[in-house]
Scaffold this motif. Structure first.
Motif, PDB file in Angstrom:
ATOM      1  N   LEU A 162      -7.230  -4.360  -2.120  1.00  0.00           N
ATOM      2  CA  LEU A 162      -7.372  -4.833  -0.740  1.00  0.00           C
ATOM      3  C   LEU A 162      -7.802  -6.288  -0.773  1.00  0.00           C
ATOM      4  O   LEU A 162      -8.813  -6.630  -1.380  1.00  0.00           O
ATOM      5  N   CYS A 163      -7.027  -7.158  -0.125  1.00  0.00           N
ATOM      6  CA  CYS A 163      -7.340  -8.585  -0.051  1.00  0.00           C
ATOM      7  C   CYS A 163      -7.630  -8.963   1.392  1.00  0.00           C
ATOM      8  O   CYS A 163      -7.002  -8.442   2.316  1.00  0.00           O
ATOM      9  N   GLY A 164      -8.547  -9.894   1.589  1.00  0.00           N
ATOM     10  CA  GLY A 164      -8.807 -10.332   2.949  1.00  0.00           C
ATOM     11  C   GLY A 164      -9.802 -11.462   3.048  1.00  0.00           C
ATOM     12  O   GLY A 164     -10.881 -11.412   2.454  1.00  0.00           O
ATOM     13  N   GLY A 165      -9.432 -12.492   3.797  1.00  0.00           N
ATOM     14  CA  GLY A 165     -10.380 -13.534   4.158  1.00  0.00           C
ATOM     15  C   GLY A 165     -10.806 -13.280   5.579  1.00  0.00           C
ATOM     16  O   GLY A 165     -10.253 -13.864   6.512  1.00  0.00           O
ATOM     17  N   PHE A 166     -11.761 -12.370   5.767  1.00  0.00           N
ATOM     18  CA  PHE A 166     -12.091 -11.950   7.136  1.00  0.00           C
ATOM     19  C   PHE A 166     -12.721 -13.088   7.917  1.00  0.00           C
ATOM     20  O   PHE A 166     -13.345 -13.992   7.342  1.00  0.00           O
ATOM     21  N   GLU A 215     -12.935 -13.030   0.872  1.00  0.00           N
ATOM     22  CA  GLU A 215     -13.332 -14.438   0.952  1.00  0.00           C
ATOM     23  C   GLU A 215     -13.997 -14.714   2.291  1.00  0.00           C
ATOM     24  O   GLU A 215     -13.632 -14.126   3.311  1.00  0.00           O
ATOM     25  N   ASN A 216     -15.003 -15.591   2.274  1.00  0.00           N
ATOM     26  CA  ASN A 216     -15.671 -15.995   3.507  1.00  0.00           C
ATOM     27  C   ASN A 216     -16.320 -17.362   3.285  1.00  0.00           C
ATOM     28  O   ASN A 216     -16.229 -17.928   2.194  1.00  0.00           O
ATOM     29  N   VAL A 217     -16.991 -17.873   4.288  1.00  0.00           N
ATOM     30  CA  VAL A 217     -17.609 -19.194   4.181  1.00  0.00           C
ATOM     31  C   VAL A 217     -18.821 -19.173   3.247  1.00  0.00           C
ATOM     32  O   VAL A 217     -19.430 -18.126   3.004  1.00  0.00           O
ATOM     33  N   LYS A 218     -19.181 -20.330   2.751  1.00  0.00           N
ATOM     34  CA  LYS A 218     -20.328 -20.463   1.853  1.00  0.00           C
ATOM     35  C   LYS A 218     -21.601 -19.936   2.497  1.00  0.00           C
ATOM     36  O   LYS A 218     -22.417 -19.257   1.856  1.00  0.00           O
ATOM     37  N   ASN A 219     -21.770 -20.202   3.789  1.00  0.00           N
ATOM     38  CA  ASN A 219     -23.001 -19.863   4.491  1.00  0.00           C
ATOM     39  C   ASN A 219     -23.207 -18.357   4.668  1.00  0.00           C
ATOM     40  O   ASN A 219     -24.280 -17.916   5.066  1.00  0.00           O
ATOM     41  N   LEU A 220     -22.189 -17.563   4.354  1.00  0.00           N
ATOM     42  CA  LEU A 220     -22.325 -16.112   4.484  1.00  0.00           C
ATOM     43  C   LEU A 220     -23.512 -15.590   3.679  1.00  0.00           C
ATOM     44  O   LEU A 220     -24.240 -14.702   4.114  1.00  0.00           O
TER      45      LEU A 220
END
Length: 416
Positions: A162-166, A215-220
């Motif tokens: 499963l791939c995803g940049g939510f 994948e998500n932003v650094k600030n996550l």
């Protein structure tokens, strides 16, 4: 009229109708019919054929005078969607694993994983403009809103990855600040966007892929005093998956400072928690911004005198207040700031200096190159502004490919 002439006339009518259908029904959050048909056209999976024909008949209803039989619907399929030879990024001829592409955007994950001989067997993206770009490059229309059961029901029972940049707005520094200023909630309290993570968790729990790659932003990682990330990690671990994460910068692959959080996990029922996964070691390679620039650029990308003056005055005003806001005049021998989805507004974060002229914005092709997209990627399936938004929201493709190589290598290693 002989039978051949009737078939030719019908084909001509269907071809005209297909042009009309493109404009009204094929894209959008509730596009599950056209999405399923396109998935069938690309895969020719027998399990989808009956439903694909039925959905095609529904789409054609009201557009043809003839009775819309199964044969007519099958005839229409060849006109509604791209031919295989017209697709820039076709599926691999001999796939080694399967994956699904959630929050697919314009297909950055898909390009990367297809490079490792992965076959995408389901895609989902709610934005109709991103769907158009995705279709132009992969010949497949992603399903729409993944929060709806009508969309989820078409996810195949079994797939490997499963791939995803939510969506990152609820967790980004800019997104959180904006929501606070507007008196709105953020993180998991943002029902519309923040809770999308839990739909990923539900899909993982139901389908049990061998691995996930998010994948998500650094600030996550630091958002809400680390509480948001803690919930994500514990939720995935509670599903019996391992959890690996790392903040990595795309600047080692493209001339852009772009830090993102990457999360990878493997099913403990398959790998027993013994997988030897490591994020790739990245060499500090020097990238130069000038290497992505085109030689001849239309004057329309050059800032007007009015806009250039506004940006300079704006920067001076905020500098006097002690703020760091302002435009970014890029060092051609260095790297740029992070490209954002707002780039279409004024291009201020990445401006290109020109001799004896005002600075200019990136072209759409240069924006694609800044994210590591190959030059045969189609960038003009939508307007210039939509294209800027799409690349600003996208991933650095070669970084995804580098991490993906380690994911696939680990996924295909048998645990004794």
């Amino acid at each position: 009229m002989i039978a051949e002439e009737k078939v030719s006339l019908l084909s001509s009518k269907i071809h005209i109708v297909s042009e009309k259908l493109w404009k009204v029904v094929l894209f959008g959050p509730d596009n599950y019919r056209s999405a399923l048909i396109s998935h069938y056209v690309r895969s020719r999976k027998k399990s989808l054929k009956k439903t694909a024909i039925q959905f095609t008949k529904e789409l054609l209803d009201g557009y043809l005078d003839e009775e819309i039989t199964n044969a007519v619907a099958e005839e229409a399929l060849q006109y509604l969607f791209k031919f295989d030879e017209d697709i820039p990024f076709p599926k691999p001829a001999f796939p080694k694993f399967t994956f699904i592409d959630l929050f697919a955007g314009i297909g950055g994950f898909r390009i990367a994983m297809q490079a490792h001989q992965g076959e995408c067997i389901f895609s989902s993206e709610w934005d109709k403009y991103a769907q158009r770009t995705y279709y132009a490059n992969f010949g497949e229309i992603p399903f729409g809103d993944i929060t709806k059961e009508e969309t989820k029901r078409w996810i195949p029972d079994k797939f490997d990855l499963l791939c995803g940049g939510f969506p990152c707005q609820p967790f980004s520094i800019a997104g959180v600040s904006k929501k606070i200023s507007l008196g709105r909630l953020h993180g998991f309290d943002d029902v519309k966007q923040g809770n999308l993570f839990f739909h990923i968790a539900d899909i993982i729990q139901k389908h049990r892929p061998k691995a996930f790659f998010l994948e998500n932003v650094k600030n996550l990682v630091t958002h809400d005093k680390h509480k948001t990330f803690k919930v994500i990690k514990e939720t995935l671990e509670a599903l019996d998956y391992s959890f690996h994460f790392k903040i990595m910068n795309g600047k080692y692959f493209v001339p852009q400072n772009r830090e993102r959080t990457f999360m990878v996990g493997f099913d403990k029922n398959v790998y027993k928690g013994k997988e030897n996964f490591q994020f790739p070691d990245i060499t500090d390679t020097k990238r130069k911004f000038k290497d992505i620039l085109q030689n001849k650029v239309n004057p329309k990308y050059t800032l007007s005198d009015h806009l250039w003056k506004y940006l300079q005055d704006y920067a001076v005003k905020h500098k006097e207040k002690g703020n760091g806001f302002g435009f970014g005049l890029t060092d051609l021998n260095g790297i740029s700031r992070t490209m954002s989805a707002r780039y279409y507004k004024d291009g201020s974060e990445i401006l290109i200096p020109q001799k004896d002229k005002n600075p200019r914005r990136l072209t759409e092709r240069e924006a694609a190159r800044l994210q590591g997209y190959p030059d045969h990627y189609i960038v003009n399936a939508v307007s210039m502004n939509q294209s800027y938004k799409q690349f600003g929201n996208s991933v650095v493709v070669p970084l995804i490919e580098a991490i993906g190589e380690k994911v696939v290598e680990t996924m295909q290693t048998k645990i004794k």
